[in-house]
Each structure stands twice: as C-alpha cells, then as structure tokens.
Design a protein around this motif. Structure first.
Motif, PDB file in Angstrom:
ATOM      1  N   ALA A  25       0.499  -1.329   0.595  1.00 38.36           N
ATOM      2  CA  ALA A  25      -0.123   0.176   0.076  1.00 38.36           C
ATOM      3  C   ALA A  25       0.506   1.133   0.058  1.00 38.36           C
ATOM      4  CB  ALA A  25      -0.786  -0.054   0.799  1.00 38.36           C
ATOM      5  N   LEU A  26       1.566   1.084   1.005  1.00 34.88           N
ATOM      6  CA  LEU A  26       2.675   2.346   0.892  1.00 34.88           C
ATOM      7  C   LEU A  26       3.217   2.488  -0.553  1.00 34.88           C
ATOM      8  CD1 LEU A  26       4.412   2.022   4.358  1.00 34.88           C
ATOM      9  CD2 LEU A  26       2.616   3.308   3.665  1.00 34.88           C
ATOM     10  N   ILE A  27       3.968   1.250  -0.632  1.00 38.36           N
ATOM     11  CA  ILE A  27       4.532   1.495  -2.663  1.00 38.36           C
ATOM     12  C   ILE A  27       3.670   2.050  -3.400  1.00 38.36           C
ATOM     13  CG2 ILE A  27       6.425   0.179  -4.126  1.00 38.36           C
ATOM     14  CD1 ILE A  27       6.597  -1.788  -1.704  1.00 38.36           C
ATOM     15  N   SER A  28       1.872   1.137  -3.360  1.00 41.18           N
ATOM     16  CA  SER A  28       1.432   2.067  -4.461  1.00 41.18           C
ATOM     17  C   SER A  28       1.252   3.403  -4.730  1.00 41.18           C
ATOM     18  CB  SER A  28      -0.149   1.682  -4.192  1.00 41.18           C
ATOM     19  OG  SER A  28       0.358  -0.129  -4.645  1.00 41.18           O
ATOM     20  N   VAL A  29       1.561   4.461  -2.953  1.00 39.88           N
ATOM     21  CA  VAL A  29       1.237   5.647  -2.863  1.00 39.88           C
ATOM     22  C   VAL A  29       2.423   6.578  -3.765  1.00 39.88           C
ATOM     23  CG1 VAL A  29       1.029   7.099  -1.771  1.00 39.88           C
ATOM     24  CG2 VAL A  29      -0.219   5.730  -0.922  1.00 39.88           C
ATOM     25  N   ILE A  30       3.452   5.777  -3.375  1.00 37.80           N
ATOM     26  CA  ILE A  30       5.380   6.488  -3.839  1.00 37.80           C
ATOM     27  C   ILE A  30       4.895   6.016  -5.637  1.00 37.80           C
ATOM     28  CG2 ILE A  30       7.163   5.991  -4.347  1.00 37.80           C
ATOM     29  CD1 ILE A  30       7.306   4.848  -1.410  1.00 37.80           C
ATOM     30  N   PHE A  31       4.096   5.219  -6.419  1.00 35.06           N
ATOM     31  CA  PHE A  31       4.007   5.128  -7.527  1.00 35.06           C
ATOM     32  C   PHE A  31       3.647   5.558  -8.198  1.00 35.06           C
ATOM     33  CE2 PHE A  31       5.481  -0.189  -7.336  1.00 35.06           C
ATOM     34  CZ  PHE A  31       6.823   0.250  -7.406  1.00 35.06           C
ATOM     35  N   GLY A  32       1.730   5.722  -7.456  1.00 35.43           N
ATOM     36  CA  GLY A  32       1.075   6.489  -7.663  1.00 35.43           C
ATOM     37  C   GLY A  32       1.667   8.373  -7.881  1.00 35.43           C
ATOM     38  N   HIS A  33       2.199   8.727  -7.075  1.00 31.12           N
ATOM     39  CA  HIS A  33       2.377   9.768  -7.305  1.00 31.12           C
ATOM     40  C   HIS A  33       3.520  10.398  -8.381  1.00 31.12           C
ATOM     41  CE1 HIS A  33       4.138  13.966  -5.927  1.00 31.12           C
ATOM     42  NE2 HIS A  33       4.969  13.664  -5.637  1.00 31.12           N
ATOM     43  N   PHE A  34       4.602   9.342  -7.884  1.00 29.84           N
ATOM     44  CA  PHE A  34       5.782   9.867  -9.593  1.00 29.84           C
ATOM     45  C   PHE A  34       5.371   8.973 -10.879  1.00 29.84           C
ATOM     46  CE2 PHE A  34       7.999   9.914  -5.475  1.00 29.84           C
ATOM     47  CZ  PHE A  34       8.884  10.673  -5.699  1.00 29.84           C
ATOM     48  N   PHE A  35       4.414   7.908 -10.852  1.00 27.39           N
ATOM     49  CA  PHE A  35       4.205   7.247 -12.468  1.00 27.39           C
ATOM     50  C   PHE A  35       2.906   7.886 -12.675  1.00 27.39           C
ATOM     51  CE2 PHE A  35       7.448   3.457 -10.593  1.00 27.39           C
ATOM     52  CZ  PHE A  35       8.161   4.222 -10.879  1.00 27.39           C
ATOM     53  N   PHE A  36       2.249   7.916 -11.480  1.00 31.56           N
ATOM     54  CA  PHE A  36       0.828   8.981 -12.791  1.00 31.56           C
ATOM     55  C   PHE A  36       0.146  10.465 -12.229  1.00 31.56           C
ATOM     56  CE2 PHE A  36       0.431   4.151 -12.429  1.00 31.56           C
ATOM     57  CZ  PHE A  36       0.286   3.683 -13.215  1.00 31.56           C
ATOM     58  N   ASN A  37       1.703  10.819 -11.717  1.00 32.00           N
ATOM     59  CA  ASN A  37       1.117  11.997 -10.741  1.00 32.00           C
ATOM     60  C   ASN A  37      -0.002  12.087 -10.143  1.00 32.00           C
ATOM     61  OD1 ASN A  37       2.933  13.050 -13.076  1.00 32.00           O
ATOM     62  ND2 ASN A  37       1.767  12.738 -14.059  1.00 32.00           N
ATOM     63  N   GLU A  38      -0.044  12.062  -9.472  1.00 34.15           N
ATOM     64  CA  GLU A  38      -1.416  11.870  -8.598  1.00 34.15           C
ATOM     65  C   GLU A  38      -1.357  12.565  -7.213  1.00 34.15           C
ATOM     66  OE1 GLU A  38      -3.327   7.089  -9.093  1.00 34.15           O
ATOM     67  OE2 GLU A  38      -2.317   7.026  -7.026  1.00 34.15           O
ATOM     68  N   LYS A  39      -2.688  13.293  -6.735  1.00 36.11           N
ATOM     69  CA  LYS A  39      -1.952  14.491  -6.291  1.00 36.11           C
ATOM     70  C   LYS A  39      -2.463  14.142  -4.094  1.00 36.11           C
ATOM     71  CE  LYS A  39      -3.174  17.447  -9.348  1.00 36.11           C
ATOM     72  NZ  LYS A  39      -4.813  18.906  -9.225  1.00 36.11           N
ATOM     73  N   GLY A  40      -2.106  14.990  -3.742  1.00 34.35           N
ATOM     74  CA  GLY A  40      -1.722  15.264  -2.360  1.00 34.35           C
ATOM     75  C   GLY A  40      -1.076  13.311  -1.919  1.00 34.35           C
ATOM     76  N   PHE A  41       0.104  13.453  -2.075  1.00 37.36           N
ATOM     77  CA  PHE A  41       1.327  12.576  -1.932  1.00 37.36           C
ATOM     78  C   PHE A  41       1.052  12.397  -0.013  1.00 37.36           C
ATOM     79  CE2 PHE A  41       5.682  11.493  -1.214  1.00 37.36           C
ATOM     80  CZ  PHE A  41       5.362  10.484  -1.660  1.00 37.36           C
ATOM     81  N   GLU A  42       1.777  13.338   0.575  1.00 34.40           N
ATOM     82  CA  GLU A  42       2.357  13.032   1.562  1.00 34.40           C
ATOM     83  C   GLU A  42       0.739  12.710   2.761  1.00 34.40           C
ATOM     84  OE1 GLU A  42       2.468  15.809  -0.764  1.00 34.40           O
ATOM     85  OE2 GLU A  42       5.081  16.078  -0.636  1.00 34.40           O
ATOM     86  N   THR A  43      -0.438  13.290   2.217  1.00 28.74           N
ATOM     87  CA  THR A  43      -1.645  13.207   3.275  1.00 28.74           C
ATOM     88  C   THR A  43      -1.911  11.437   3.420  1.00 28.74           C
ATOM     89  OG1 THR A  43      -2.273  14.972   2.399  1.00 28.74           O
ATOM     90  CG2 THR A  43      -4.439  13.426   3.343  1.00 28.74           C
ATOM     91  N   ARG A  44      -1.819  11.159   1.704  1.00 25.25           N
ATOM     92  CA  ARG A  44      -1.677   9.541   1.139  1.00 25.25           C
ATOM     93  C   ARG A  44      -1.152   8.703   2.201  1.00 25.25           C
ATOM     94  NH1 ARG A  44      -5.146   9.830  -4.722  1.00 25.25           N
ATOM     95  NH2 ARG A  44      -6.280  11.932  -4.132  1.00 25.25           N
ATOM     96  N   LEU A  45       0.930   9.676   1.903  1.00 22.69           N
ATOM     97  CA  LEU A  45       1.130   8.413   2.709  1.00 22.69           C
ATOM     98  C   LEU A  45       1.362   8.222   3.975  1.00 22.69           C
ATOM     99  CD1 LEU A  45       4.059   6.672   1.345  1.00 22.69           C
ATOM    100  CD2 LEU A  45       4.677   8.977   1.936  1.00 22.69           C
ATOM    101  N   THR A  46       0.415   9.314   4.395  1.00 22.16           N
ATOM    102  CA  THR A  46       0.729   9.113   5.969  1.00 22.16           C
ATOM    103  C   THR A  46      -0.464   8.328   6.642  1.00 22.16           C
ATOM    104  OG1 THR A  46       1.208  11.406   6.020  1.00 22.16           O
ATOM    105  CG2 THR A  46       0.169  10.982   7.944  1.00 22.16           C
ATOM    106  N   GLY A  47      -1.603   8.544   5.849  1.00 24.55           N
ATOM    107  CA  GLY A  47      -2.764   7.394   5.915  1.00 24.55           C
ATOM    108  C   GLY A  47      -2.400   6.358   5.443  1.00 24.55           C
TER     109      GLY A  47
END
Length: 285
Positions: A249-271
């Motif tokens: 789940a943590l790795i997917s948040v990182i992938f989502g941010h860097f590969f798919f330009n998804e927003k809210g990186f810090e909040t979603r990583l914390t959650g």
C-alpha cells in the motif's frame, strides 16, 4: 526479506495493471495476468512436487474461487476508476472485516491487539481521504470515500477478501500454498473467459496481443509476488507475512505519485502508513 519482496512486486503488479487499463477493460487485464501467472508458476510446482489433496480442498476452491472472481474483478475495476494511491491502501481494511468473518468461519476470535489495529485502520482510512487544502466537515473524508466509486469498490473487495482469506486457509491446508495459488489463478482466469471472448461486442484476443508486453509484465510480477509469499510462509507466522505484504500500500502511493502524477502524496502516504501500522500490530499479537 521474502515478504518485503512480495510487497514490492505486488505494487509493481498493480502499477503495470493500472497502466494497461488505459487501453483495455478490466476483464481482459484480469484474465491476462492470472493466466500468465499460472503459466509461470506451473514449472515451479513441477519441481517442488504436487501434494496429495485433502478433504475440503475442492469445496474451498469452489467457494473461494467464485468469490475471488468477483473480488478481483472489482479490484481491477477500482484501479481503473480511481487513483492507485487512494484505492490500494483500502485493501488493508480486510483485517477489520476479518474480526467478523473469522469467528464465524474458522472460530478465530479477536484480541486486544486487534482492537488497537482496527482503530489505526479506521484513522488511516480517514487520513487517506483528507484534503488539507480546504476546510472540511469532520465527516467529509468518510463521505468522500463513500462517494468515490473506486473507493467503494475497494471496500467491497476488502470485505470479500475477509471471507475468502478463511477459505484460502482451508485450501492451503488441503494442498500446499503453491498449488492453491495455481488452482485459484486458474479458476479466476477461467471465469474471465466468457467476459473476454464471448460477451456482446467483444474485441476478442487482438487487443490483448497488442498489449502483450505490458500484460506479460503484470503477469510475471503477479507470479513473482506469489512465489516470494510462498517462500516466506514457512519462515515466519502467516499473519506477519501478510502484514509485511500490505506494505505494498505504501509503495503503491509512491508509484501513484511518481508514475501517474496523483495528488495529495504526503496525506495519502501518511494515511497508508497508519493503516499498515494497524495491520502490523494485529499480526504481532
């Protein structure tokens, strides 16, 4: 180490699967990576040997396989509809539902650690849906999760997997972890055949051939993740292995941010991190 590698390749499977969903429907993607996973895993089963099947295996495969066809279809559909970083972490809510299903199906009862873990899972899912850039009603993150179709589908997946996890346990006991994985993948791939090839206006096999590299990569990642999981299971308690696996789940948040330009990186990583901590506490009881 093996459980951590499971988490990494599980996240890789989700990321490449989401990429292929840009041009293919969820049925085609699910059929492809399950079928390829079977092809990759069969030689390994041939080397380690085929175990004797015990009573209960076929019933577990029938029920667990049928429910997993639904669960994985919803899973891939959720990846298509919503951000990777918003949907995948919700799978960690499965232990929350297990507190209800496990006592009913396999007579396993919750502990105090389970209670602490549940609180962290709920808090993590709340944080996951926070929007720090706006003023929100206290219940807005929960209603946002309810409104998002991808989140709703992934919540359904988490619930269904809380049921199938118990049948997985029965199936593994009645065979072996590797044989159970191959049997389950085979059932899911077979269940997708009518939707891929025989539904009205089906595009047939041609689109799959056009994306064979990406689909092949997804299937290989899926097979590698399962293989590392099976290697980890004899070396550590199952609950701990699955808890570490949920680090995907943590790795997917990182992938989502860097590969798919998804927003809210810090909040979603914390959650996601809070949710994973909840799963770990439940596993280390």
């Amino acid at each position: 180490l093996f459980a951590s590698l499971t988490a990494f390749f599980e996240a890789c499977k989700d990321a490449t699967g989401k990429q292929s969903l840009k041009t293919l429907d969820e049925y085609s993607v699910l059929f492809s990576f399950m079928a390829i996973g079977v092809v990759v895993l069969l030689p390994i089963l041939w080397v380690v040997g085929i175990p004797t099947l015990q009573p209960g295996f076929w019933l577990a495969l029938l029920v667990g396989g049928g429910l997993n066809i639904l669960a994985f279809t919803l899973y891939v559909r959720a990846l298509k509809l919503a951000d990777l970083s918003l949907t995948v972490p919700l799978v960690t809510l499965t232990p929350l539902f297990l507190l209800v299903t496990s006592p009913l199906l396999v007579q396993e009862w919750p502990t105090r650690a389970d209670g602490i873990g549940v609180v962290l899972l709920v808090v993590g899912s709340y944080v996951l849906n926070l929007n720090l850039g706006t003023r929100q009603h206290p219940f807005e993150p929960l209603s946002a999760m309810a409104r998002n179709p991808g989140s709703r589908l992934m919540l359904c997946v988490a619930f269904i997997w809380s049921i199938t996890s118990n049948f997985d346990k029965i199936g593994v006991r009645g065979s072996s972890p590797l044989l159970w994985a191959i049997a389950l993948f085979t059932v899911i791939a077979t269940g997708m055949v009518p939707f891929v090839f025989f539904r009205p206006n089906s595009p047939g096999i041609q689109p799959l051939l056009g994306e064979w590299r990406l689909l092949g990569l997804t299937g290989v990642f899926n097979a590698i993740a399962i293989t590392f999981q099976m290697l980890a299971l004899p070396l550590a308690p199952v609950a701990q292995v699955i808890a570490v696996k949920r680090m995907s789940a943590l790795i997917s948040v990182i992938f989502g941010h860097f590969f798919f330009n998804e927003k809210g990186f810090e909040t979603r990583l914390t959650g996601a991190a809070i949710m994973v901590c909840g799963v770990v506490i439940m596993a280390l009881r």
